[in-house]
Enzyme design. Structure first.
Site, PDB file in Angstrom:
ATOM      1  CB  SER A  27      87.069  -6.898 -48.052  1.00 14.58           C
ATOM      2  OG  SER A  27      88.193  -7.349 -47.336  1.00 14.58           O
ATOM      3  CG  HIS A  74      82.781  -7.107 -49.656  1.00 14.90           C
ATOM      4  ND1 HIS A  74      82.634  -5.773 -49.363  1.00 14.90           N
ATOM      5  CD2 HIS A  74      83.609  -7.619 -48.715  1.00 14.90           C
ATOM      6  CE1 HIS A  74      83.362  -5.486 -48.288  1.00 14.90           C
ATOM      7  NE2 HIS A  74      83.961  -6.580 -47.881  1.00 14.90           N
ATOM      8  CE  LYS A 130      81.328  -5.689 -45.392  1.00 19.84           C
ATOM      9  NZ  LYS A 130      81.900  -4.589 -44.631  1.00 19.84           N
TER      10      LYS A 130
HETATM   11  C1  LIG Z   1      84.800  -9.922 -46.065  1.00 20.36           C
HETATM   12  C2  LIG Z   1      84.237  -9.326 -44.807  1.00 20.36           C
HETATM   13  N1  LIG Z   1      83.695 -10.150 -43.883  1.00 20.36           N
HETATM   14  C3  LIG Z   1      83.192  -9.681 -42.741  1.00 20.36           C
HETATM   15  C4  LIG Z   1      83.185  -8.322 -42.465  1.00 20.36           C
HETATM   16  C5  LIG Z   1      82.628  -7.871 -41.159  1.00 20.36           C
HETATM   17  O1  LIG Z   1      81.307  -7.508 -41.289  1.00 20.36           O
HETATM   18  P1  LIG Z   1      80.643  -6.502 -40.244  1.00 20.36           P
HETATM   19  O2  LIG Z   1      81.075  -5.136 -40.660  1.00 20.36           O
HETATM   20  O3  LIG Z   1      79.186  -6.733 -40.356  1.00 20.36           O
HETATM   21  O4  LIG Z   1      81.205  -6.842 -38.897  1.00 20.36           O
HETATM   22  C6  LIG Z   1      83.724  -7.425 -43.407  1.00 20.36           C
HETATM   23  C7  LIG Z   1      83.759  -5.967 -43.224  1.00 20.36           C
HETATM   24  O5  LIG Z   1      83.411  -5.305 -42.381  1.00 20.36           O
HETATM   25  C8  LIG Z   1      84.263  -7.944 -44.592  1.00 20.36           C
HETATM   26  O6  LIG Z   1      84.810  -7.130 -45.508  1.00 20.36           O
END
Ligand SMILES: Cc1ncc(COP(=O)(O)O)c(C=O)c1O
Length: 407
Positions: A181, A209, A245
């Site tokens: 990320s 992502h 996203k």
């Molecule tokens: C790689 C990754 N996994 C999980 C999440 C968490 O997802 P959520 O925003 O739906 O809680 C994020 C970012 O928020 C992320 O960048």
């Protein structure tokens, strides 16, 4: 003064001194190509809405219809009254879309990932993770009482040496982001799958992502990084991803063999003890997945914009990384310099937030730029021009591979 309040004040002053103070900006209106923050319009280069779907009328229509038919909230946990028809359909859609036997929808990606170690490992077992994994995967191991061990970023040889040193059943799980990320690069998924397959260790991949963006070269409908790498459920049994996203909605899924999904439904604490995703959000996510499958023009625009950004940024000598997708970090290093650069951009009407510790390791602060389908050609050009104007000399040479020995 109350001693707890005094201590909180001191900790906040320390954060400020270290350049780690975080400030929220109030947004009015949607966060699309532009965003209105604290009453100021800015070009938005900080959004994860990679396909630019946030204002897509079909998403709004789907949500409105679901609110009319099902009411607003979900009313409870999915195991009580929260499992609405749109939620059930979303699970079926995600299983089909990702080519898996079954799927379960959580109310966020953070909560979905938290469940993994708790459900699939026993206390005291080792969870092996890429050292740049998202906090939710790291916290998953920690909160489940597992022993977290990290391998060097994207280094499968290092993972293998750790697996050799710890025969199963000592190792409960290997977990990796598919697209990292904060760096935007992709995990070596095929080699990871092979290493785990050889040892019989469960592999979980978080494609937060990549879902919606990547897919098989011959037929990219956003099926995600795992399908793009030609891997199926037997190679990567556990796949998570978020709707927050590229799908411009909220919530998240875990997809895989039906028995693993049933175990999550029955035992994941972040599923059992959490209010289910609302029908409107589930309907919106369904609409986004369908749109991203059928309207390829959003991905085409995204790729055109990413290529344009990289071309212009390279020509301007900006310190780019190797990422080829929508996440394009600009390494700065020093936390205060990164914050100052983000402030400078904001003064020029450009939003690109600085990422600092603990989101990234200390001394590796950066601007996390995201290029989306919503941008116009001139937006990308403006970004590069302003960056080139603000950057010179102040940014030391990059340290992309500053991988220290993992713990
Ligand atoms: C790689 C990754 N996994 C999980 C999440 C968490 O997802 P959520 O925003 O739906 O809680 C994020 C970012 O928020 C992320 O960048």
């Amino acid at each position: 003064m109350n001693p707890h309040v005094r201590r909180a004040g001191k900790r906040l002053r320390d954060l400020q001194t270290a350049g780690l103070w975080r400030q929220r900006l109030v947004r009015d209106g949607p966060a699309g190509r532009t965003v209105m923050l604290d009453g100021r319009p800015c070009l938005n280069f900080s959004s994860n809405d990679y396909l630019g779907l946030t204002t897509h009328p079909k998403l709004c229509e789907a949500a409105n219809r679901a609110m009319r038919d099902y009411g607003n909230g979900s009313s409870g946990s999915a195991l009580v009254t929260g499992y609405s028809r749109p939620l059930c359909e979303l699970e079926e859609l995600m299983a089909w879309h990702t080519g898996r036997e079954a799927a379960v929808v959580f109310s966020s990606g953070y909560l979905a990932n938290l469940a993994l170690a708790q459900v699939f490992c026993q206390r005291g077992q080792v969870v092996l993770e890429d050292r740049l994994n998202h906090a939710s995967l790291i916290d998953s191991a920690r909160l489940a009482g597992c022993r977290l061990r990290r391998y060097r970023h994207a280094d499968v040889a290092h993972l293998k040496s750790r697996l050799d040193a710890l025969e199963p059943p000592a190792v409960g799980l290997v977990a990796s982001d598919a697209v990292f990320s904060m760096d935007g690069d992709t995990a070596p998924l095929a080699s990871l799958a092979q290493a785990c397959g050889q040892k019989g260790v469960l592999l979980a991949v978080d494609d937060a992502h990549g879902i919606g963006v990547f897919g098989p070269a011959a037929d990219n409908r956003g099926q995600g990084s795992v399908r793009a790498a030609g891997l199926d459920e037997s190679a990567v049994p556990v796949l998570s991803g978020t709707f927050g996203k590229a799908y411009a909605a909220a919530g998240a899924f875990i997809a895989g063999p039906k028995l693993l999904i049933d175990l999550l439904v029955n035992t994941a604490r972040t599923y059992l003890f959490n209010t289910a995703l609302s029908p409107a959000q589930a309907a919106m996510a369904q609409a986004a997945v369908r749109i991203s499958r059928t309207e390829d023009r959003h991905r085409q625009r995204l790729w055109t914009n990413v290529a344009r950004f990289r071309r212009l940024a390279e020509a301007a000598g900006l310190p780019l990384g190797a990422a080829t997708g929508p996440i394009q970090p600009l390494m700065v290093g020093d936390e205060k310099q990164a914050a100052a650069l983000a402030d400078g951009l904001l003064r020029h009407g450009i939003l690109a937030r600085a990422m600092r510790y603990p989101t990234v390791p200390k001394g590796q602060a950066r601007l996390r730029l995201t290029i989306t389908a919503a941008h116009e050609a001139e937006d990308v050009q403006t970004l590069v021009e302003v960056l080139a104007h603000l950057l010179p000399a102040r940014i030391p040479s990059r340290q992309w591979s500053a991988d220290h020995d993992p713990n």
